[in-house]
Design an enzyme around this catalytic site. Structure first.
Site, PDB file in Angstrom:
ATOM      1  N   GLU A   1      22.461  42.573  65.721  1.00 19.15           N
ATOM      2  CA  GLU A   1      22.641  41.186  65.282  1.00 19.15           C
ATOM      3  C   GLU A   1      22.719  41.042  63.764  1.00 19.15           C
ATOM      4  O   GLU A   1      22.794  39.928  63.240  1.00 19.15           O
ATOM      5  CB  GLU A   1      21.480  40.321  65.800  1.00 19.15           C
ATOM      6  CG  GLU A   1      21.264  40.393  67.300  1.00 19.15           C
ATOM      7  CD  GLU A   1      20.386  41.554  67.732  1.00 19.15           C
ATOM      8  OE1 GLU A   1      20.035  41.641  68.924  1.00 19.15           O
ATOM      9  OE2 GLU A   1      20.044  42.404  66.872  1.00 19.15           O
ATOM     10  N   ASP A   2      22.713  42.138  63.040  1.00 21.13           N
ATOM     11  CA  ASP A   2      22.633  42.091  61.584  1.00 21.13           C
ATOM     12  C   ASP A   2      23.860  41.445  60.952  1.00 21.13           C
ATOM     13  O   ASP A   2      25.004  41.845  61.215  1.00 21.13           O
ATOM     14  CB  ASP A   2      22.474  43.516  61.041  1.00 21.13           C
ATOM     15  CG  ASP A   2      22.245  43.545  59.550  1.00 21.13           C
ATOM     16  OD1 ASP A   2      21.109  43.276  59.125  1.00 21.13           O
ATOM     17  OD2 ASP A   2      23.209  43.806  58.815  1.00 21.13           O
TER      18      ASP A   2
END
Length: 294
Positions: free
Chosen positions: A249-250
């Protein structure tokens, strides 16, 4: 023992490691001086201040600044530095895989020898990841500086201050009344205390996680309130060097993929998963070089 050498692999760049360590002027866990880095570490109940610099193309030189280390202490420090600088990972297979990859080939050439600068202390790694959640990097470093300076041990040497990261048992005693004035959000405050309690009680520890498959290690960490998928992946990547751990999810990963693929919008999570399929087994190192592209 005041000085010793650590051999390094050919695929290691101390210059790129130093670039990473110099990311923020608010960093308090080490001090970069010219072409060396100075750090404080607790070894066998003694606070050891040491300096690392390049000796030659094949070796780093470690100098003990405030004590004399026995052989056992030297071995502990050597292993810590090897973990910190990721010296034991054979990244030649990753380079071979990336050599013909349209997205990574230029990056691995430009940044040859760049490795995952780690955080061997699992508690520090998790807390740092939590501090960085949903805020910019500059403010995350500000929060870490306040946390460390207020609750960590300090050693003064040559008119400079060096710190140990606060111990879990200290974090477990904190509260909103103490952390909110330091600009911690109420949520981060509660997470830090909860994580401190989990480590202090023995619910989680580096010893319990070491050697577990990635998914099992993630499951153990995510039992603690405040540790989600991103935080667990980040900590496992930085502390245990799981090569297949990566923070899906970065935002930085999403921006890097968008830039490299010249997309008009950021990729969806499914598109990120698809992008990473060809890097299976080396997701952490693909992430490292994607971050470096930004």
């Amino acid at each position: 023992m005041k000085s010793f050498l650590i051999p390094v692999p050919a695929e290691f760049s101390f210059a790129l490691t130093m670039d990473f360590l110099k990311r923020s002027p608010r960093e308090v866990m080490h001090r970069c001086e010219d072409n060396s880095v100075v750090k404080l570490l607790r070894i066998e109940n003694e606070n050891i201040l040491f300096r690392v610099k390049v000796k030659d193309e094949e070796n780093l030189q470690v100098q003990i600044l405030n004590a004399t280390l026995a052989p056992a202490g030297k071995n502990i420090l050597m292993q810590y530095i090897r973990e910190w600088f990721d010296l034991d990972t054979d990244i030649k297979p990753f380079y071979a895989m990336s050599a013909n990859d349209k997205f990574l080939k230029d990056l691995v050439t430009k940044y040859h020898g760049y490795r995952i600068v780690g955080q061997p202390d699992l508690f520090e790694s998790i807390v740092w990841a939590v501090l960085g959640q949903q805020i910019n990097l500059a403010f995350a470093y500000t929060l870490k500086q306040r946390f460390v300076e207020n609750f960590g041990e300090k050693v003064s040497f040559d008119e400079q201050h060096y710190y140990l990261f606060p111990r879990p048992e200290i974090a477990a005693t904190l509260s909103d009344e103490i952390l909110l004035p330091l600009q911690f959000s109420r949520q981060k405050s509660k997470y830090i205390v909860t994580i401190g309690e989990a480590f202090t009680s023995g619910m989680v520890s580096a010893e319990k996680l070491k050697g577990l498959p990635l998914l099992e290690a993630k499951e153990e960490l995510m039992k603690i309130k405040g540790i989600g998928n991103w935080t667990a992946n980040y900590a496992l990547m930085k502390t245990f060097r799981y090569p297949d751990a990566f923070p899906l999810e970065d935002a930085g990963v999403h921006n890097a993929i968008k830039n490299l693929k010249r997309m008009k919008a950021k990729p969806t999570l499914q598109q990120v998963k698809t992008f990473y399929k060809k890097y299976k087994g080396w997701e952490a190192y693909a992430t490292l070089y994607l971050w470096k592209s930004l």
